[in-house]
Structures are given as structure tokens and as C-alpha cells.
Design a protein around this motif. Sequence first.
Motif, PDB file in Angstrom:
ATOM      1  N   ARG A 269       0.794  -1.200   0.133  1.00  0.00           N
ATOM      2  CA  ARG A 269       0.046   0.048   0.091  1.00  0.00           C
ATOM      3  C   ARG A 269       0.835   1.109   0.129  1.00  0.00           C
ATOM      4  NH1 ARG A 269      -5.457   0.652   2.127  1.00  0.00           N
ATOM      5  NH2 ARG A 269      -5.876   2.799   2.649  1.00  0.00           N
ATOM      6  N   LEU A 288      -9.017   0.084  -4.166  1.00  0.00           N
ATOM      7  CA  LEU A 288      -8.262  -1.447  -4.124  1.00  0.00           C
ATOM      8  C   LEU A 288      -9.209  -2.628  -4.138  1.00  0.00           C
ATOM      9  CD1 LEU A 288      -5.174  -0.513  -1.854  1.00  0.00           C
ATOM     10  CD2 LEU A 288      -5.072  -1.126  -4.164  1.00  0.00           C
ATOM     11  N   GLU A 292     -10.021  -5.347  -6.897  1.00  0.00           N
ATOM     12  CA  GLU A 292     -10.115  -6.736  -6.410  1.00  0.00           C
ATOM     13  C   GLU A 292     -11.384  -7.566  -6.805  1.00  0.00           C
ATOM     14  OE1 GLU A 292      -8.065  -9.649  -3.340  1.00  0.00           O
ATOM     15  OE2 GLU A 292      -8.047  -7.239  -2.714  1.00  0.00           O
ATOM     16  N   SER A 299      -4.916  -9.369  -3.713  1.00  0.00           N
ATOM     17  CA  SER A 299      -3.936  -9.130  -2.427  1.00  0.00           C
ATOM     18  C   SER A 299      -3.721 -10.223  -1.853  1.00  0.00           C
ATOM     19  CB  SER A 299      -4.892  -8.131  -1.693  1.00  0.00           C
ATOM     20  OG  SER A 299      -5.914  -8.808  -1.105  1.00  0.00           O
ATOM     21  N   TYR A 312      -0.201  -5.963  -3.350  1.00  0.00           N
ATOM     22  CA  TYR A 312      -1.360  -5.933  -4.158  1.00  0.00           C
ATOM     23  C   TYR A 312      -0.822  -6.285  -5.705  1.00  0.00           C
ATOM     24  CZ  TYR A 312      -4.057  -3.878  -0.693  1.00  0.00           C
ATOM     25  OH  TYR A 312      -4.715  -3.607   0.541  1.00  0.00           O
TER      26      TYR A 312
END
Length: 485
Positions: A269, A288, A292, A299, A312
Motif C-alpha cells: 500500500r 483497491l 479486486e 491481495s 497488491y
Amino acid sequence: MEKNIIGRKAEIDRLKKYVNSGRSEFIAVYGRRRIGKTFLVRELFEDNFAFRVTGKENANTQEQLQSFGYALENFSGRASQPANWDEAFRLLAVHIERLEGDAPKLIFLDELPWFDTRGAKFISALEHFWNDWAAYRRDIKLIVCGSATTWMLDNVVNSRGGLHNRATHTILLAPFTLQETEQYFQSFGFPYERQELIESYMVVGGVAYYLSLFEPDKSVAQNIESLCFTRGGELVDEFQKLFKSLFKKADNHLAIIAALDKKGMGMTRQEIMAETHMLNNGNLTKLLRELEECAFIRSYTPFKKSKKDMLYQLIDPFTLFYLRFMKDSGSFLSGYWQKMHSTPTYASWCGHAFEIVCLNHLEQIVRALGIDGTINTLCSWSYRPAKSILEDETADDDLKQGAQIDLLIDRSDRTITICEMKYSQGEFEITKSYDTLLSRRLRIFQKVTGTKKSIVPTFITPNGLLNNVYSRRIPRQITSDQLFE
């Protein structure tokens, strides 16, 4: 008809279960553009809808209401043009109440986000329809779909507003697996062997619509040339359309994608923030999560790291392909894609793209290893020597070398499977130099981590390993056939 649906067994079973339950259900089906949401619902229930309507892209409120009214007239036989959404849902309730019998009353609102035009008060009307009428019955099966992921997550799936906790079930539709991709091509008479299927997956992934654009009289390479590198090709502008349709404001999503493309193993991050200049706040978390949910990224926590070290990683094949070859390809050149096959860029991409295929089939890998009965943590590991070690003449020579493992499986049976994912057109050859490199990497891993678990090197390749003295030292192999299971 269900027989026309490729794969999706789990989703079909869930939808049937919800429709046949003894209560009213609010079912949200969501996922990225072109993934097959509408096709799934319509093929499964086409002859059983009590009402069905699709939102119109870029239409104003009056046009949406007019479309809703026309659909209601088709199903009820009564002319009706609602003036607002409250009236539209009242008329829908009247139509449903006139239907006889105890069978489930299926209502399908497709492309739901498009109905929510500025100032239309669509959400409040839908909420009132559900809370004040549908939820009190036992036979209403409201199914909603939408490709605009930001809207679906904010207003339905994770809503904190009018539809908070109203959806009784949510179904996230994922891309096809290799097995489903093979079933799709076989159903249309394509002659592709599994090597070609893997190559197609390396480019477009398991997105149903992209696969539907392939022509059976062309090879995979010819189809890619036609779709991606020919003027007017149907996937030439798809990347821009894809993100525009999924996310209301896609600039930040694209910035994260561009950042992750620079580091194949993934970024923390903090690294994403440094690269994109975004703030460490809830908005970044939301971005994020949305990426995803749409299977653009995954992740994971690296081996022996904490949650704050979570990485990620960009894992969408089409996005990777676009960024590597289409984004800066310039003008259309005849035979561009087939000419690229002889370049180092293509060879490098093949290696990484095959790794991504493997990462999208972790369940199949675990099953092929026969370890699906154990508790497994699938992650990566990397080591970079500190400056003090590099300058220390007495330091272990191994520890002066960096090392990286893209996929390891930390198992509860005191074993760690180290996976080497290698792409090749034929059998992959482990040379003497590669064997030396692999041995050193495993030594470094054991010394740095201090693990006492057994280490099992495993190769994942399309066509297996070339039989030689080095390959015979490898205890486990997984081939493409097992990725298709």
C-alpha cells in the motif's frame, strides 16, 4: 436455457436455490463488463420472468421511465407511462398482484446503475418498493444486475444508504477458468488444442464476450491480430471502455493499474501511494477493493510477513496484454502480432503471462498437488541483501545474492511447496545453469527464513519437463492438463 450456459455451476445452483426459497429474495449479480451476467440470468429464467427491463446507457430520466413503461406494457398488456419512479414501481406492484398462482414472481432489472440518473430518486423508489411491498410477500424474486462496479458496491452490495442490508444475496461473477474456456470453444466447434487455449487465456483471460469474438477458421494468433491490432478491431478500444463502464471516475483506478504494472510481484500500500501520490485513506481502500472485486488485482501477504506488508498484484490478463503491446503500438501495422512472436519482448511477456494464468488457477494447482485437504497459505517471497551484508567480507556468499519466489505454498503438514512457473511451446528444459540457480535460490530461502519445514520444488509448465539428469531431481510436476481440471 440452462443447457446453453457454459460452466457457472455454483452460480446456477445458488440462483435456483434462492428462486425456490420460501421467502422474497433481493439478489444482486455483479461483476466486470462483458463477463456474462445478463446471459446467465436470461438463459436460466427467460421463460419465467414476471417482468424484465434493461436500463438504457446515457439516457435521461424520462427516457428510462418510458423504457420501463413499455416493458411493463409488454408483460401486463396494459398501457402505462409512469411520471416518476415511485409511480413506476407502484404500477409494477399492481401488475404482479394481478398474476395468479403461487409460482415465484421473477423481476429482473438489468443494468440497474443506468436507471439512477441525476435527480431521479430511483434508489429511494426502489427501496420503498422492496421495503413496503415486496419484502412482505413470500414470492417476489428481485434480481438486479450491473456492470458499473462502483455503483453496485456503493448502492447495493455495501450500501450505507437507502438499500443498506436490503440485498438478501450477492453473486460476484468471475471470469471463466481454463476448463470453462475449453468448454466454451468446444461448444462452438473450435479445433484449438490446450496449448492454444492457454495462449488465448494469456491474452484475453476468461472474459466470455472476448472469447465470443474469436472466429473458428482463424488461429489464436490470427484472431488476436484481427481483434487487437487491426483498424476497427473489436478490442482495440476495449480497455478504455472497460474502465469507463466499471468505475464512475476511473482515473485513480487506472493510476493504480499503471503503478502495479511496473512491479510484477506486486506492491505494498505504501509503495502504491508513493507511485501514485494518493493519500492513505478510506478512498484508497475503496479503490483497491473495487479493483479486486473485478479480478484486476489480488491481495496477499508474503511469506512470514504481517498484514501491513500485504501486496497488491495485477493479475488481469487482458490488462497486462494491453499495457505491454496495445497501449503504445502506434499505427496499425500489417502482421504486427505475428511479427512480435520473434522478439525478446514477446518471450518476456509469455513468461509473465503464464505465471498470471497459474495465479488465476491456484485452486487447480492445490488440487493437482493433492494437498487440498491441508491448510495452505499461497504467497510469494523475496530477499534483497542489506548493504551491511554486501560489505561484510565474512558474510555467507549465498546471503549476498538476492532471490525471489513468485509462488510458494506454506502447508500445515510441515511442508513448503516452491513453485516454478515456466512457459514453453514444448517440454521445458532445465539446464545445468538453471539447476544451479534453482539450488542457490532454495538455499537462500532456507537460510533467510530459517524454516525447518521440508522443501518440495515443483514445476508448473504447459508440456512438462524435458527428461534429463536435472529434471529427474524435481519431485513434482504440474502440466497444463491439470490446470484444466
